[in-house]
Motif scaffolding. Structure first.
Motif, PDB file in Angstrom:
ATOM      1  N   ARG A  22       5.094  -0.141  41.832  1.00 53.95           N
ATOM      2  CA  ARG A  22       6.047   0.434  42.788  1.00 53.95           C
ATOM      3  C   ARG A  22       6.821  -0.606  43.583  1.00 53.95           C
ATOM      4  N   VAL A  23       6.142  -1.662  44.051  1.00 53.82           N
ATOM      5  CA  VAL A  23       6.807  -2.594  44.977  1.00 53.82           C
ATOM      6  C   VAL A  23       6.883  -4.026  44.464  1.00 53.82           C
ATOM      7  N   GLY A  24       6.387  -4.296  43.270  1.00 56.24           N
ATOM      8  CA  GLY A  24       6.394  -5.658  42.764  1.00 56.24           C
ATOM      9  C   GLY A  24       5.130  -6.385  43.162  1.00 56.24           C
ATOM     10  N   SER A  25       5.091  -7.670  42.908  1.00 57.24           N
ATOM     11  CA  SER A  25       3.853  -8.411  43.129  1.00 57.24           C
ATOM     12  C   SER A  25       3.851  -9.266  44.391  1.00 57.24           C
ATOM     13  N   ILE A  26       4.987  -9.688  44.858  1.00 62.08           N
ATOM     14  CA  ILE A  26       5.018 -10.636  45.980  1.00 62.08           C
ATOM     15  C   ILE A  26       4.614  -9.967  47.289  1.00 62.08           C
ATOM     16  N   GLN A  49      -1.698 -11.901  38.923  1.00 64.28           N
ATOM     17  CA  GLN A  49      -1.541 -11.935  37.472  1.00 64.28           C
ATOM     18  C   GLN A  49      -0.169 -11.399  37.056  1.00 64.28           C
ATOM     19  N   HIS A  50       0.261 -10.341  37.694  1.00 62.27           N
ATOM     20  CA  HIS A  50       1.577  -9.765  37.395  1.00 62.27           C
ATOM     21  C   HIS A  50       2.675 -10.789  37.683  1.00 62.27           C
ATOM     22  N   ARG A  51       2.566 -11.452  38.817  1.00 62.34           N
ATOM     23  CA  ARG A  51       3.567 -12.455  39.201  1.00 62.34           C
ATOM     24  C   ARG A  51       3.612 -13.603  38.189  1.00 62.34           C
ATOM     25  N   LEU A  52       2.462 -14.067  37.777  1.00 68.37           N
ATOM     26  CA  LEU A  52       2.426 -15.157  36.803  1.00 68.37           C
ATOM     27  C   LEU A  52       3.020 -14.735  35.469  1.00 68.37           C
ATOM     28  N   LEU A  53       2.741 -13.501  35.062  1.00 66.25           N
ATOM     29  CA  LEU A  53       3.311 -13.014  33.801  1.00 66.25           C
ATOM     30  C   LEU A  53       4.822 -12.868  33.884  1.00 66.25           C
ATOM     31  N   GLN A  54       5.347 -12.531  35.063  1.00 65.71           N
ATOM     32  CA  GLN A  54       6.797 -12.455  35.233  1.00 65.71           C
ATOM     33  C   GLN A  54       7.426 -13.843  35.172  1.00 65.71           C
ATOM     34  N   LEU A  55       6.729 -14.837  35.694  1.00 69.12           N
ATOM     35  CA  LEU A  55       7.286 -16.190  35.724  1.00 69.12           C
ATOM     36  C   LEU A  55       7.301 -16.837  34.342  1.00 69.12           C
ATOM     37  N   THR A  56       6.252 -16.617  33.564  1.00 64.14           N
ATOM     38  CA  THR A  56       6.159 -17.253  32.244  1.00 64.14           C
ATOM     39  C   THR A  56       5.598 -16.279  31.203  1.00 64.14           C
ATOM     40  N   PRO A  57       6.354 -15.272  30.836  1.00 67.68           N
ATOM     41  CA  PRO A  57       5.824 -14.294  29.873  1.00 67.68           C
ATOM     42  C   PRO A  57       5.562 -14.892  28.492  1.00 67.68           C
ATOM     43  N   GLU A  58       6.280 -15.943  28.164  1.00 71.32           N
ATOM     44  CA  GLU A  58       6.086 -16.554  26.847  1.00 71.32           C
ATOM     45  C   GLU A  58       4.772 -17.325  26.739  1.00 71.32           C
ATOM     46  N   HIS A  59       4.139 -17.603  27.864  1.00 68.68           N
ATOM     47  CA  HIS A  59       2.859 -18.334  27.871  1.00 68.68           C
ATOM     48  C   HIS A  59       1.760 -17.485  28.505  1.00 68.68           C
ATOM     49  N   ALA A  60       1.758 -16.193  28.216  1.00 68.43           N
ATOM     50  CA  ALA A  60       0.856 -15.246  28.881  1.00 68.43           C
ATOM     51  C   ALA A  60      -0.615 -15.634  28.741  1.00 68.43           C
ATOM     52  N   ASN A  61      -1.049 -15.942  27.540  1.00 66.68           N
ATOM     53  CA  ASN A  61      -2.465 -16.267  27.324  1.00 66.68           C
ATOM     54  C   ASN A  61      -2.883 -17.491  28.119  1.00 66.68           C
ATOM     55  N   VAL A  62      -2.075 -18.524  28.081  1.00 69.60           N
ATOM     56  CA  VAL A  62      -2.420 -19.770  28.766  1.00 69.60           C
ATOM     57  C   VAL A  62      -2.390 -19.583  30.276  1.00 69.60           C
ATOM     58  N   ILE A  63      -1.360 -18.938  30.794  1.00 70.08           N
ATOM     59  CA  ILE A  63      -1.218 -18.806  32.243  1.00 70.08           C
ATOM     60  C   ILE A  63      -2.326 -17.925  32.822  1.00 70.08           C
ATOM     61  N   LEU A  64      -2.723 -16.869  32.119  1.00 65.82           N
ATOM     62  CA  LEU A  64      -3.808 -16.020  32.610  1.00 65.82           C
ATOM     63  C   LEU A  64      -5.149 -16.741  32.523  1.00 65.82           C
ATOM     64  N   ALA A  65      -5.343 -17.525  31.474  1.00 72.29           N
ATOM     65  CA  ALA A  65      -6.577 -18.309  31.372  1.00 72.29           C
ATOM     66  C   ALA A  65      -6.661 -19.343  32.494  1.00 72.29           C
TER      67      ALA A  65
END
Length: 164
Positions: free
Chosen positions: A25-29, A75-91
């Motif tokens: 609803r309101v985003g991650s920040i 986690q949502h914010r990180l995925l928005q910043l670098t969706p192409e590196h989802a596995n690495v950024i979440l790890a």
């Protein structure tokens, strides 16, 4: 003791259950800011409310609700910043999270040699204040990078259109 554990668990379950809806609803920040401030307020108050069972239960519930509410938006914010590196950024995020849990336990253990257990909330609040400042800095830095990336992308698209 069972009532305290139940209260703590209910706060976490409820928090995890509604975190995704809030982010949708309101985003991650905004939720990260709100719940960092909430934990910053709750943390030092925990020691003040342990003298009564109802006060302790309420503060324990609030604390256990607010802390997990930070994880999903991050986690949502990180995925928005670098969706192409989802596995690495979440790890990396999970590794950093557990490093923080271990570091916090170590800091708390060291602090207990110097201060009373009732003062640990103030040390936690100081760490949360640092987290809030670092998060604000991170948001500003990532906004600049996104703006710069969009500017470069727009220039490239203009060059492609002009060359056609």
């Amino acid at each position: 003791m069972s009532l305290f554990l139940l209260t703590y668990g209910l706060g976490q379950v409820l928090s995890n259950w509604i975190a995704g809806s809030i982010v949708d609803r309101v985003g991650s920040i905004r939720p990260i800011y709100v719940f960092l401030v909430a934990v910053l307020i709750v943390e030092p108050l925990l020691a003040l409310t342990t003298h009564t069972i109802p006060g302790a239960l309420i503060m324990l519930f609030l604390w256990s609700f607010c802390v997990p509410m930070l994880f999903t938006p991050q986690q949502h914010r990180l995925l928005q910043l670098t969706p192409e590196h989802a596995n690495v950024i979440l790890a990396l995020n999970n590794s950093t999270f557990y490093l923080g849990v271990g570091g916090g336990a170590a800091l708390g253990g060291l602090a207990l040699r110097v201060v009373a257990v009732t003062q640990l909330g103030l040390i936690g609040a100081a760490c949360l204040l640092l987290a809030l400042v670092l998060f604000a800095f991170s948001v500003r830095l990532s906004a600049r990078k996104v703006k710069r990336y969009e500017g470069e992308k727009g220039e490239k698209e203009e060059m492609l259109v002009a060359s056609e």
